[in-house]
Design an enzyme around this catalytic site. Structure first.
Site, PDB file in Angstrom:
ATOM      1  N   GLY A  49     -22.513  39.364 -36.493  1.00 24.66           N
ATOM      2  CA  GLY A  49     -21.605  38.163 -38.131  1.00 24.66           C
ATOM      3  C   GLY A  49     -21.392  38.996 -38.977  1.00 24.66           C
ATOM      4  O   GLY A  49     -19.426  39.697 -38.884  1.00 24.66           O
ATOM      5  N   PHE A  50     -21.514  39.641 -40.348  1.00 24.97           N
ATOM      6  CA  PHE A  50     -21.608  40.222 -41.237  1.00 24.97           C
ATOM      7  C   PHE A  50     -19.814  39.942 -41.698  1.00 24.97           C
ATOM      8  O   PHE A  50     -18.960  40.375 -42.043  1.00 24.97           O
ATOM      9  CB  PHE A  50     -21.129  42.175 -40.086  1.00 24.97           C
ATOM     10  CG  PHE A  50     -22.128  42.783 -40.038  1.00 24.97           C
ATOM     11  CD1 PHE A  50     -23.048  43.590 -40.851  1.00 24.97           C
ATOM     12  CD2 PHE A  50     -22.269  43.088 -38.381  1.00 24.97           C
ATOM     13  CE1 PHE A  50     -24.217  44.566 -40.344  1.00 24.97           C
ATOM     14  CE2 PHE A  50     -23.301  43.175 -38.736  1.00 24.97           C
ATOM     15  CZ  PHE A  50     -24.526  44.393 -38.574  1.00 24.97           C
ATOM     16  N   HIS A  51     -20.249  38.971 -41.856  1.00 26.70           N
ATOM     17  CA  HIS A  51     -19.530  38.024 -42.483  1.00 26.70           C
ATOM     18  C   HIS A  51     -19.949  37.322 -43.896  1.00 26.70           C
ATOM     19  O   HIS A  51     -21.338  36.585 -44.152  1.00 26.70           O
ATOM     20  CB  HIS A  51     -18.481  37.671 -42.376  1.00 26.70           C
ATOM     21  CG  HIS A  51     -18.728  36.798 -40.491  1.00 26.70           C
ATOM     22  ND1 HIS A  51     -18.820  36.801 -39.668  1.00 26.70           N
ATOM     23  CD2 HIS A  51     -18.971  35.057 -41.394  1.00 26.70           C
ATOM     24  CE1 HIS A  51     -19.385  35.896 -39.185  1.00 26.70           C
ATOM     25  NE2 HIS A  51     -19.431  34.845 -39.761  1.00 26.70           N
ATOM     26  N   ALA A  52     -19.893  36.150 -44.802  1.00 19.40           N
ATOM     27  CA  ALA A  52     -19.687  34.985 -45.519  1.00 19.40           C
ATOM     28  C   ALA A  52     -18.113  33.569 -45.024  1.00 19.40           C
ATOM     29  O   ALA A  52     -16.758  34.595 -44.502  1.00 19.40           O
ATOM     30  CB  ALA A  52     -19.899  35.130 -46.628  1.00 19.40           C
ATOM     31  N   ARG A  97     -24.163  36.794 -43.508  1.00 17.16           N
ATOM     32  CA  ARG A  97     -25.265  36.411 -42.991  1.00 17.16           C
ATOM     33  C   ARG A  97     -24.735  38.137 -41.575  1.00 17.16           C
ATOM     34  O   ARG A  97     -23.358  38.150 -40.935  1.00 17.16           O
ATOM     35  CB  ARG A  97     -24.583  35.098 -42.026  1.00 17.16           C
ATOM     36  CG  ARG A  97     -23.538  35.059 -40.504  1.00 17.16           C
ATOM     37  CD  ARG A  97     -22.674  34.437 -41.556  1.00 17.16           C
ATOM     38  NE  ARG A  97     -22.550  33.339 -42.382  1.00 17.16           N
ATOM     39  CZ  ARG A  97     -22.130  32.707 -43.312  1.00 17.16           C
ATOM     40  NH1 ARG A  97     -21.805  32.013 -41.250  1.00 17.16           N
ATOM     41  NH2 ARG A  97     -22.639  31.738 -44.211  1.00 17.16           N
TER      42      ARG A  97
END
Length: 134
Positions: A49-52, A97
């Site tokens: 994840g580690f993004h929006a 997230r």
């Protein structure tokens, strides 16, 4: 639970032969489904994840196994263990997230409101905070 975490029920259907879950756009899932993908075989200790997303909405379902989900809207953070094929986690737009602690058997199914578009991603947390005005 906060307003950040919204779980939807995905009622199982079935009989003595086994179970089935039907997923339908604008019925069980609160949007049109334009893309479906699943994550599996995640190596131990690997987080994802580690993004929006600027506009994309998603529903995530652990079809088997489990993973820990971290959601962050810039003002509050919430964690939960996603571990049921009959619960879907609604992830709205502009929510950071992260997915952690995948079990070896985890299959994470994701239903998306839009087709893949790299321009919709926010991949830097500081940029995300600027976009949400924090």
């Amino acid at each position: 639970m906060s307003n950040l975490v919204k779980l939807i029920d995905l009622p199982p259907l079935g009989d003595d032969r086994g179970s089935l879950v039907a997923v339908e756009a604008n019925k069980t899932v609160p949007f049109d489904i334009k893309r479906v993908y699943y994550i599996f075989g995640t190596k131990p200790g690997v987080a994802r994840g580690f993004h929006a997303h600027k506009a994309l909405k998603q529903v995530a379902v652990c079809v088997t196994g489990s993973c820990r989900m971290l959601l962050d809207n810039g003002r509050e953070k919430e964690e939960l263990l996603l571990d049921s094929p009959t619960k879907g986690l609604v992830i709205e737009d502009l929510v950071w997230r992260e997915m952690h602690d995948f079990t070896p058997d985890c299959v994470l199914l994701v239903l998306a409101s839009e087709h893949y578009d790299e321009a919709d991603y926010i991949r830097n947390y500081d940029d995300f905070l600027k976009v949400v005005g924090v």
